[in-house]
Scaffold this motif. Structure first.
Motif, PDB file in Angstrom:
ATOM      1  N   ILE A  51      -7.784  -5.389  10.829  1.00 54.82           N
ATOM      2  CA  ILE A  51      -7.493  -6.466   9.875  1.00 54.82           C
ATOM      3  C   ILE A  51      -8.704  -7.378   9.713  1.00 54.82           C
ATOM      4  CG2 ILE A  51      -6.074  -8.514   9.467  1.00 54.82           C
ATOM      5  CD1 ILE A  51      -3.778  -7.032  10.882  1.00 54.82           C
ATOM      6  N   LEU A  52      -9.395  -7.663  10.812  1.00 51.36           N
ATOM      7  CA  LEU A  52     -10.594  -8.503  10.741  1.00 51.36           C
ATOM      8  C   LEU A  52     -11.650  -7.891   9.828  1.00 51.36           C
ATOM      9  CD1 LEU A  52     -11.003  -9.604  14.470  1.00 51.36           C
ATOM     10  CD2 LEU A  52     -10.527 -11.106  12.521  1.00 51.36           C
ATOM     11  N   ARG A  53     -11.645  -6.571   9.715  1.00 55.99           N
ATOM     12  CA  ARG A  53     -12.644  -5.863   8.893  1.00 55.99           C
ATOM     13  C   ARG A  53     -12.110  -5.498   7.503  1.00 55.99           C
ATOM     14  NH1 ARG A  53     -13.512  -5.315  14.067  1.00 55.99           N
ATOM     15  NH2 ARG A  53     -15.624  -5.026  14.876  1.00 55.99           N
ATOM     16  N   GLY A  54     -10.884  -5.902   7.201  1.00 56.84           N
ATOM     17  CA  GLY A  54     -10.316  -5.605   5.891  1.00 56.84           C
ATOM     18  C   GLY A  54      -9.652  -4.248   5.798  1.00 56.84           C
ATOM     19  N   ASN A  55      -9.521  -3.548   6.920  1.00 56.35           N
ATOM     20  CA  ASN A  55      -8.835  -2.258   6.942  1.00 56.35           C
ATOM     21  C   ASN A  55      -7.414  -2.456   7.442  1.00 56.35           C
ATOM     22  OD1 ASN A  55     -11.410  -1.364   6.419  1.00 56.35           O
ATOM     23  ND2 ASN A  55     -11.525   0.037   8.133  1.00 56.35           N
ATOM     24  N   ALA A  56      -6.492  -1.626   6.976  1.00 57.58           N
ATOM     25  CA  ALA A  56      -5.119  -1.708   7.480  1.00 57.58           C
ATOM     26  C   ALA A  56      -4.297  -0.562   6.932  1.00 57.58           C
ATOM     27  CB  ALA A  56      -4.479  -3.043   7.101  1.00 57.58           C
ATOM     28  N   PRO A  57      -3.234  -0.190   7.650  1.00 57.72           N
ATOM     29  CA  PRO A  57      -2.323   0.814   7.087  1.00 57.72           C
ATOM     30  C   PRO A  57      -1.649   0.255   5.838  1.00 57.72           C
ATOM     31  CG  PRO A  57      -1.925   0.464   9.435  1.00 57.72           C
ATOM     32  CD  PRO A  57      -2.810  -0.636   8.975  1.00 57.72           C
ATOM     33  N   ARG A  58      -1.434   1.117   4.833  1.00 55.23           N
ATOM     34  CA  ARG A  58      -0.724   0.732   3.617  1.00 55.23           C
ATOM     35  C   ARG A  58       0.361   1.768   3.359  1.00 55.23           C
ATOM     36  NH1 ARG A  58      -3.733  -2.700   4.708  1.00 55.23           N
ATOM     37  NH2 ARG A  58      -5.360  -3.650   3.461  1.00 55.23           N
ATOM     38  N   GLN A  59       1.424   1.348   2.709  1.00 53.18           N
ATOM     39  CA  GLN A  59       2.447   2.291   2.281  1.00 53.18           C
ATOM     40  C   GLN A  59       2.177   2.678   0.837  1.00 53.18           C
ATOM     41  OE1 GLN A  59       6.118   0.124   3.676  1.00 53.18           O
ATOM     42  NE2 GLN A  59       6.734   2.205   4.214  1.00 53.18           N
ATOM     43  N   CYS A  60       2.094   3.975   0.598  1.00 53.15           N
ATOM     44  CA  CYS A  60       1.861   4.483  -0.755  1.00 53.15           C
ATOM     45  C   CYS A  60       2.969   3.985  -1.676  1.00 53.15           C
ATOM     46  CB  CYS A  60       1.822   6.003  -0.730  1.00 53.15           C
ATOM     47  SG  CYS A  60       1.680   6.762  -2.368  1.00 53.15           S
ATOM     48  N   ARG A  61       2.610   3.466  -2.846  1.00 60.58           N
ATOM     49  CA  ARG A  61       3.586   2.930  -3.789  1.00 60.58           C
ATOM     50  C   ARG A  61       4.427   4.038  -4.426  1.00 60.58           C
ATOM     51  NH1 ARG A  61       2.239  -2.307  -5.575  1.00 60.58           N
ATOM     52  NH2 ARG A  61       1.458  -3.435  -3.761  1.00 60.58           N
ATOM     53  N   LEU A  62       4.035   5.295  -4.242  1.00 56.23           N
ATOM     54  CA  LEU A  62       4.773   6.389  -4.859  1.00 56.23           C
ATOM     55  C   LEU A  62       5.636   7.132  -3.851  1.00 56.23           C
ATOM     56  CD1 LEU A  62       5.211   7.676  -7.613  1.00 56.23           C
ATOM     57  CD2 LEU A  62       3.418   9.326  -7.065  1.00 56.23           C
ATOM     58  N   CYS A  63       5.024   7.656  -2.789  1.00 59.15           N
ATOM     59  CA  CYS A  63       5.790   8.455  -1.826  1.00 59.15           C
ATOM     60  C   CYS A  63       6.283   7.646  -0.634  1.00 59.15           C
ATOM     61  CB  CYS A  63       4.964   9.645  -1.337  1.00 59.15           C
ATOM     62  SG  CYS A  63       3.589   9.193  -0.228  1.00 59.15           S
ATOM     63  N   GLY A  64       5.726   6.442  -0.423  1.00 59.19           N
ATOM     64  CA  GLY A  64       6.178   5.583   0.664  1.00 59.19           C
ATOM     65  C   GLY A  64       5.553   5.868   2.012  1.00 59.19           C
ATOM     66  N   ARG A  65       4.708   6.908   2.102  1.00 61.47           N
ATOM     67  CA  ARG A  65       4.086   7.222   3.389  1.00 61.47           C
ATOM     68  C   ARG A  65       2.867   6.338   3.609  1.00 61.47           C
ATOM     69  NH1 ARG A  65       2.998  13.268   4.739  1.00 61.47           N
ATOM     70  NH2 ARG A  65       2.989  12.336   6.820  1.00 61.47           N
ATOM     71  N   TRP A  66       2.548   6.134   4.873  1.00 64.28           N
ATOM     72  CA  TRP A  66       1.423   5.268   5.225  1.00 64.28           C
ATOM     73  C   TRP A  66       0.095   6.006   5.053  1.00 64.28           C
ATOM     74  CZ3 TRP A  66       2.110   0.170   6.543  1.00 64.28           C
ATOM     75  CH2 TRP A  66       3.406  -0.238   6.851  1.00 64.28           C
ATOM     76  N   PHE A  67      -0.936   5.256   4.685  1.00 61.85           N
ATOM     77  CA  PHE A  67      -2.301   5.792   4.642  1.00 61.85           C
ATOM     78  C   PHE A  67      -3.255   4.661   4.989  1.00 61.85           C
ATOM     79  CE2 PHE A  67      -1.713   3.947   0.513  1.00 61.85           C
ATOM     80  CZ  PHE A  67      -2.961   3.576   0.040  1.00 61.85           C
TER      81      PHE A  67
END
Length: 251
Positions: free
Chosen positions: A128-144
């Motif tokens: 998070i300090l570096r601007g990276n983080a898991p996100r949930q895909c807005r289409l399939c809902g899986r994390w990336f």
């Protein structure tokens, strides 16, 4: 590529932009938590891992509000500050040289963790300090894993119901179709674009400034469109529209 299964005690060398687990790596910050979120077996975890996932999601929402629109904003109050101390990780840390092709290697922070919880807590915080983080895909809902500077809202897996088209490709098409449907948002964007393009053509705005504005404006526009659903309350929609208008015309 799967994240390796971990054994504890675990030694990790954290560098400025990447980290190593013993001789393995380098890994991107946020890669381990993302792998955990999508269900990869990283190592022993108490219960079924659900409480740990909820704790990490809470950490992401609490400290990642600056990563909007991908992280929902959480109000920071007294309870929030007390929560973070209650979830603190236990580990030892020292400075060390991680071997590289150079003679001396590079200086890193060497952590030793005794549990998966402690490692993921620290790895997510550093991401998070570096601007990276898991996100949930807005289409399939899986994390990336969403890296700093990347505005993608969709993953690159094959989209549901598609044979070869990825979520990113299918999602881009869906966003475009919604742009056409949402006239208010699209009109505001087009008016702002014409205004700043005119400044660029007159020489009162540099090419780099215009390109930077256009990139951010497109991201703000798409974020607003994602929030406007067919069933949205009229008052909330008006607020989203006005916020977008302010964002696009703040220069």
């Amino acid at each position: 590529m799967s994240f390796p299964k971990l054994t504890f005690p675990l030694t990790v060398d954290f560098g400025d932009t990447e980290y190593w687990i013993r001789e393995q790596g380098p890994f991107k910050y946020g890669a381990a938590v993302t792998a955990f979120f999508i269900g990869e077996d990283l190592g022993a975890v108490s219960n079924d891992g659900i409480p740990l996932m909820h704790e990490l999601e809470h950490q992401l929402q609490t400290f990642g509000s600056h990563l909007q629109p991908y992280v929902r904003e959480r109000e920071v109050d007294a309870a929030t500050f007390l929560w973070s101390e209650g979830q603190a990780a236990s580990c030892s840390v020292c400075f060390a040289f991680h071997p590289t092709d150079s003679c001396t290697g590079i200086m890193t922070e060497r952590y030793t963790f005794s549990s998966l919880h402690d490692f993921l807590y620290v790895e997510l915080g550093k991401a998070i300090l570096r601007g990276n983080a898991p996100r949930q895909c807005r289409l399939c809902g899986r994390w990336f894993l969403h890296e700093q500077g990347d505005r993608a809202m969709y993953c690159e897996r094959i989209a549901p119901g598609e044979e070869s088209k990825t979520c990113r490709e299918a999602g881009a098409r869906a966003v475009f179709e919604k742009k056409i449907q949402d006239e208010d948002t699209w009109k505001i964007y087009k008016r702002a674009y014409k205004k700043y393009y005119a400044r660029y053509m007159k020489g009162t705005m540099s090419e780099n400034e215009f390109k930077a504005w256009a990139t951010q404006a497109a991201a703000d526009r798409d974020a607003a469109i994602e929030q406007i659903t067919p069933k949205i309350d009229a008052v909330l929609k008006a607020q989203i529209i006005e916020r977008l208008r302010a964002e696009l015309n703040q220069l």
